[in-house]
Design a protein around this motif. Structure first.
Motif, PDB file in Angstrom:
ATOM      1  N   ASP A  31       0.834  -1.205   0.000  1.00 38.38           N
ATOM      2  CA  ASP A  31       0.000   0.000   0.000  1.00 38.38           C
ATOM      3  C   ASP A  31       0.867   1.253   0.000  1.00 38.38           C
ATOM      4  N   CYS A  32       1.983   1.202   0.689  1.00 40.21           N
ATOM      5  CA  CYS A  32       2.950   2.298   0.706  1.00 40.21           C
ATOM      6  C   CYS A  32       4.356   1.714   0.584  1.00 40.21           C
ATOM      7  N   ALA A  33       5.291   2.540   0.127  1.00 37.81           N
ATOM      8  CA  ALA A  33       6.705   2.252   0.339  1.00 37.81           C
ATOM      9  C   ALA A  33       7.038   2.674   1.769  1.00 37.81           C
ATOM     10  N   VAL A  34       8.080   2.085   2.332  1.00 40.72           N
ATOM     11  CA  VAL A  34       8.548   2.498   3.661  1.00 40.72           C
ATOM     12  C   VAL A  34      10.026   2.863   3.549  1.00 40.72           C
ATOM     13  N   ILE A  35      10.363   4.057   4.012  1.00 45.41           N
ATOM     14  CA  ILE A  35      11.777   4.447   4.036  1.00 45.41           C
ATOM     15  C   ILE A  35      12.216   4.696   5.480  1.00 45.41           C
TER      16      ILE A  35
ATOM     17  N   CYS B  44       6.133   6.241   5.545  1.00 45.69           N
ATOM     18  CA  CYS B  44       5.379   5.550   4.504  1.00 45.69           C
ATOM     19  C   CYS B  44       5.059   6.560   3.396  1.00 45.69           C
ATOM     20  N   VAL B  45       5.157   6.139   2.159  1.00 39.70           N
ATOM     21  CA  VAL B  45       4.956   7.023   1.008  1.00 39.70           C
ATOM     22  C   VAL B  45       4.084   6.324  -0.020  1.00 39.70           C
ATOM     23  N   SER B  46       3.076   7.018  -0.527  1.00 39.32           N
ATOM     24  CA  SER B  46       2.243   6.447  -1.581  1.00 39.32           C
ATOM     25  C   SER B  46       1.778   7.537  -2.535  1.00 39.32           C
ATOM     26  N   LEU B 137       2.545  11.209   2.752  1.00 41.92           N
ATOM     27  CA  LEU B 137       3.653  10.769   3.608  1.00 41.92           C
ATOM     28  C   LEU B 137       3.100  10.546   5.008  1.00 41.92           C
TER      29      LEU B 137
END
Lengths: 324, 324
Positions: A31-35, B44-46, B137
């Motif tokens: 659902d999201c990228a995570v950094i 988290c980024v989408s 974010l």
């Protein structure tokens, strides 16, 4: 057979996730990228949209679309003095052309690796008009980002590189001419000045990237800092390649001052930093040209203005604006 | 008189920056926004795109466009168990309609404040087709994010809220009917389940938001976790309002399983958490319905399937796909 959204992502865009960089905890596919941001640093964020027929000509080479759009987006990170952490891309495609997708994604892959910018997410939609929206994330040591508003009066004003070359190459293309060989790469394959931006932390007091044109963007910086400026236009005559390719001296100066296609950096610095800036130009093999000084009086004044380039014309050249 | 890009931003979008939240160091107006992420947390980024005529009907009320698109984008943050930190918006407008811009931006402003999501940047372009790309974010305590891939066999499967209500309201609109009064808000003003997502940290083992349809999105979660599932369709009959508004029991079940318009959360949890999940449902006044169990065998099997709803039909209902 028609390719689905998932097929397109799998075939053309999933391989772009191979380069992960040091901060990607979870890449595309959830659902999201995570950094995991570098400890104690701040994050810079910018979103840019590029629409066919508006921000780039129709039916231009997909490799040019890929490189120009990503360079323009990353240029905003450069202008803050930050280092890329990750990017997301939202792409709207009018149809599925495998050759286009292949060329576009291959160039993107090379650019993402060269500029150390992992693709951490995004989406593909079908729509009537080709467009790309990049969101770029960069990190910067705590409170060391370089905004537009930090300049004070009496500071030197610099511009990097060769402003105007990309604009002239584009004008030649739009006129149906072949772009001059030395100019073409400035339009087709612009480089975001990431290394320069990061090296200007502690040196530049204010910075902006040139996306609307040198005069227009300098004016944005001056507005944000509450200043005016005096520019010496003779300082811009160092670019003999541009001068030769342009139809006249006035035409060369005009494109240098008003074209927004190079993604160079314009910045201010106190005069104590002149030697350091000179060394940086040598190390990066990139001209860093001192073009004037900030002043308390609002507006921009010109020294060594070619007679045929009127102040009125320069004042009206506020770069590209939508909806006008 | 025509409004420029800068005028539109100044008049309609600059006021949206009033709500800054605790992490915005530099808001819109510079080359980048700058955020100071909460110490030690991950981000988290989408990125999501919404195009008129594809993701929402043409000429729909601008307030609905604003709330639905932002809710859908923030729903991805909810699905990771994260808390909004900031959003950027890239908006392409086919023209300048002050009434549209005014209604759109007012609803956005209310949603940004309600969902504690500062607008930290973005851009406005002119283009032939209305579209909006949100990048969201969010922050999450270190390694506490909830991905799609954490489920193990024998876990309970839950869905939040009233899946299908928004889909049925949309179907009624598209048929030219007035949407049933209790259903309409689910389509017109969906709520991202941010509070639920954050409260499920330490409880849910895997989570996804329902954007393609309950079956399709559960299948994504199961694929990521390498599992199958058994669903008891009788558990979904609790929604008597949906059952009454639908033309038949089969129609109600179909829209619940396949419509992707509610932005509810679907998640797995070990059975030891049943009491905690029950308490959470009470506190949030939100149904959290246990609809089945994960299994090692791939695929989804159905208990209490209405006779007129064939397995073939359910298997083929993989939600909305572009380009097919």
């Amino acid at each position: 057979m028609a390719l689905s959204e998932f097929d397109i992502i799998e075939q053309y865009f999933a391989p772009l996730g191979d380069f992960k960089g040091p901060y990607t905890r979870l890449g595309p596919g959830d659902d999201c990228a995570v950094i995991t941001p570098p400890a104690g640093e701040q994050l810079c964020v910018s979103t840019d949209t590029f629409i066919e027929g508006i921000h780039f000509p129709q039916e231009v080479d997909p490799a040019i679309v890929a490189q120009r759009s990503l360079a323009a987006a990353l240029s905003d990170l450069a202008a803050m003095g930050s280092k890329p952490v990750g990017v997301t891309g939202a792409i709207t495609l009018p149809g599925v052309a495998p050759a286009w997708l292949s060329a576009f994604s291959q160039t993107l892959k090379a650019c993402l690796a060269r500029w150390q910018s992992p693709l951490i997410g995004g989406n593909i939609s079908q729509g009537r008009v080709l467009s790309i929206t990049w969101t770029v994330l960069g990190s910067v040591p705590f409170e060391e980002f370089i905004s537009r508003c930090g300049a004070s009066a009496g500071a030197d004003i610099y511009v990097s590189g060769w402003p105007g070359r990309a604009g002239l190459a584009l004008a030649q293309r739009l006129n149906g001419e072949t772009a001059t060989k030395t100019l073409a790469p400035h339009y087709e394959a612009p480089q975001p000045r990431l290394e320069l931006g990061q090296n200007l932390r502690g040196i530049a007091s204010a910075m902006i990237d040139v996306s609307d044109g040198l005069l227009a963007d300098l004016q944005h910086l001056l507005d944000a800092s509450g200043l005016g400026a005096e520019l010496d236009l003779a300082t811009l005559s160092f670019d003999t390649i541009l001068a030769e390719a342009a139809t006249s001296e006035v035409a060369a100066r005009r494109v240098t001052l008003t074209a927004g296609d190079d993604y160079e950096l314009c910045f201010t610095a106190d005069s104590e930093h002149r030697a350091a800036i000179g060394r940086l130009a040598d190390v990066l093999a990139l001209p860093l040209t001192r073009i004037g000084k900030t002043q308390t009086q609002a507006g921009i004044r010109f020294l060594n203005r070619p007679e045929d380039l009127s102040v009125d014309e320069l004042s009206s050249q506020q770069g590209y604006q939508h909806f006008v």
